[in-house]
Design a protein around this motif. Structure first.
Motif: not given
Ligand code: NFS
Ligand code: SF4
Length: 656
Positions: A279-290
């Motif tokens: 569920e938290m993909k977008s939070e990870a993307e915001a940190a620069g991760a895939k």
């Protein structure tokens, strides 16, 4: 290393990914892991090793030697060895009970409306379990039915009367129950049995080694009950596993993702983390991760592998090493088999170690107290910590061995029946019994249990799997032994091609053809049945085979093997395997050899009374011979008994 000191060999593994990390570390680092600590620990105490050290009262430690053949109180070596052994069984049973009780409690909270993040995900399993327990579903909704199931589970956990425990009575063949009654080893309940052991092994109580051992076997049956309850309730809450394909070993770590290792045993927490990570993909993307990637270690890894297809990172012994790739952002742990050493290793990197249970902490680690009432919130907290750690690591160099293998897991008993049912829908298990009767298969072997530095990591398990497959043995696996197969590329269809004997290959061909429209992948060489508590699934297979043949378990060509047994849980599981009629190979001799009497009970008397027995054998080649011998003896007897029954038109003989 000081000069003159013997060169330390810390390369006690055959896993190439683990070796790669160990070697890099030896070349340029000072990070200490279990592989070094084991070497530093030598020589280990032989009194403890053989079981003849007693510390039960404050007059001890009493150690049996030629000069002092009894403890201060007069306890013989056999009493000391037997007491130590059965206290280990109580420890193992206690650990599984802890896990199972947590499932019971969560369902209790769910039914009270106090665990909003959990639900009945597999109502069909609920109905199957209820039906097995003899409960009628008529006019009841799922929650009412679950409440009744739970009442029985609680009773099996706590009751003090002599009524048979439901989870024993309804999951084994009736002949087993008769043996348990005759030998007076029917457990009253899980908690009562553990308590009885602590009481009877207190200073100055039971000194009769046979009595003590039988109490141990009784408690091992209580352990079986607790484990079976844990498996059933987990399936009801999270779904019954179905075949699923993924990858295993350090190569699953993706440097571009937020990497979370889930480690421990309990699916209550890890299931939530895996779901929130997605569920938290977008939070990870915001940190620069895939995105966020979860990977499993030990049995919690097996739980989320079986149900969610989460990749396998590694098994018990190499649990510290993934951190040394520099790319694991967070390791979240719950209970059991978690080396406290992971924290010291993590301190050398950016990796966060997070404990989650009030009774399982590591000093200096993050602690996110997990609660049933706020499971999702707590899981999100953990994932957020991982994302923070990723930000610290983002531009740093990492060193990930590019080693991974494809695997197919997810073989619950229900999934096995489905696969076999594609060949024979009426009698799925007959597909196996027919193959054994015709000589196509030589029997079934379960690989279970841990890793143990006393023997080289993964070596014996890998050898035995290949050797038995060559000899046409059908192989199932659980726990860290399943981890060995997964990591080393033995849990896929390619391994069937490479290692299976002609009979086994033909057996697979029939199954694969019958399932070609149902399964995405051809079947694997090793059928992964789940975590250690899921040894209950493997025993369900034994029971199903016994029922299909119409015999008691001691006639079934089924052997269990724990090539690298380590924990008290493994001692307990091995003991119930024997009591439930299964020959059980253990690749690390337990602490019983200090008493020839106790050793003899484990090796011989157990067979006379229960039909199962232990095989201690550290040499893998000899172990393979002994396991095959145990299978052949049973197939041969089964054949003779069947021929006799047919000739004289009688029932199959009940004895073995
Ligand atoms: Ni089983 Fe699982 Fe592994 Fe052994 Fe530990 S993780 S419960 S005890 S070491 S197999
Ligand atoms: Fe020694 Fe007996 Fe005490 Fe054990 S119980 S420590 S053998 S005196």
């Amino acid at each position: 290393m000081s000069e003159g000191k013997k060169k330390i060999d810390n390369r006690r593994t055959i896993d190439p990914a683990a070796l790669s990390v160990i070697d890099t570390n030896s070349a340029n680092g000072q990070v200490e892991t279990a592989y070094e600590r084991y070497v530093n620990m030598q020589p280990q105490c032989n009194f403890g090793r053989t079981g003849v050290c007693c510390r039960i009262c404050l007059q001890g430690p009493c150690r049996i030697t030629k000069k002092s053949s009894k403890g201060v109180c007069g306890a013989h070596g056999y009493t000391i060895v037997a007491r130590n052994l059965i206290r280990a069984i109580a420890g193992g049973c206690g650990a599984h009970a802890d896990h199972s009780r947590h499932m019971i409690y969560t369902i209790h909270e769910l039914l009270e409306g106090k665990a909003p993040d959990y639900s009945i995900e597999d109502p069909e399993k609920l109905h199957r379990v209820a039906d097995r327990l003899g409960l009628s579903a008529d006019g009841k909704d799922d929650k009412e039915l679950l409440k009744e199931v739970l009442t029985h589970a609680e009773s099996d956990f706590t009751k003090i009367n002599e009524e048979p425990c439901k989870w024993l009575e309804t999951t084994v063949v009736p002949e087993r129950m008769k043996v348990f009654t005759d030998c007076n080893i029917q457990p009253r309940s899980v908690h009562t049995s553990i308590s009885e052991i602590m009481g009877s092994t207190h200073m100055g109580v039971d000194h009769d080694p046979v009595n003590l051992i039988f109490q141990g076997l009784k408690t091992s049956l209580a352990d079986y009950i607790g484990m079976h309850i844990a498996t059933d309730l987990s399936d009801i809450l999270f779904g019954t596993p179905k075949p699923v394909t993924t990858e295993a070993n350090f190569g699953v770590i993706d440097p571009d993702m937020v990497n979370i290792a889930v480690h421990g045993h309990n699916p209550l927490l890890s299931e939530m983390i895996v779901r929130q990570a997605r569920e938290m993909k977008s939070e990870a993307e915001a940190a620069g991760a895939k995105g966020v990637k979860c990977m499993g270690i030990c049995c919690t890894g097996n739980e989320v592998l079986m149900r969610q297809g989460v990749p396998v990172l590694t098994n018990f012994l190499s649990q510290e090493l993934p951190i040394m790739t520099g790319a694991v952002d967070l390791m979240v742990v719950d209970v059991q088999c978690i080396m406290p050493g992971v924290k010291a290793v993590a301190d050398c990197y950016h990796t966060r170690v997070v404990t989650t249970m009030s009774h399982s902490k590591i000093p200096g680690s993050y602690h996110v107290e997990f609660t049933e009432a706020r499971a999702v919130e707590k899981a999100r907290e953990v994932v957020t910590l991982a994302i923070e750690a990723f930000k610290e690591r983002k531009d740093k160099e990492v060193d990930i061995p590019e080693i991974k293998h494809k695997l197919t897991a997810g073989f619950s008993m229900e999934a096995m029946e489905e696969v076999l049912g594609a060949v024979n829908p009426e009698e799925p298990i007959k597909v196996i019994t027919d193959a054994v009767d015709s000589g196509q298969l030589r029997g079934v072997v379960l690989f279970a249990g841990c890793n143990n530095l006393r023997v080289p990591h993964d070596a014996s398990g890998a050898y035995l799997i290949k050797e038995l497959a060559k000899n046409n043995v059908l192989i199932v696996a659980t726990g860290c032994a399943a981890g060995t197969a997964a990591k080393l590329g033995l849990m896929n269809a390619e391994a069937v091609e490479e290692y299976a004997g002609e009979g086994l290959k033909a057996f697979y061909k029939t199954l694969n053809e019958a399932n070609k429209d149902k399964l995405k992948e051809d079947l694997p060489l090793v059928f992964h049945m789940g975590s250690c508590v899921d040894n209950s699934r493997a025993y369900d297979l034994t029971t199903a085979l016994a029922r299909q043949w119409g015999v008691d378990v001691p006639k079934v060509p089924f052997v269990a093997s724990a090539p690298e047994a380590m924990s008290e849980k493994a001692v307990s599981i091995g003991s119930w395997c024997v009591t439930l009629g299964v020959p059980t190979h253990v690749g690390v001799v337990p602490e019983v050899t200090g008493s020839a009497l106790v050793d003899g009970i484990a090796l011989q008397i157990a067979e006379d009374v229960y039909g199962g027995y232990f095989i201690w054998e550290e040499d893998p080649e000899k172990a393979a011979e002994k396991i095959l011998g145990a299978l052949d003896e049973r197939t041969w007897k089964l054949k003779v008994h069947k021929e006799t029954a047919e000739k004289f038109e009688t029932e199959l003989s009940a004895g073995w």
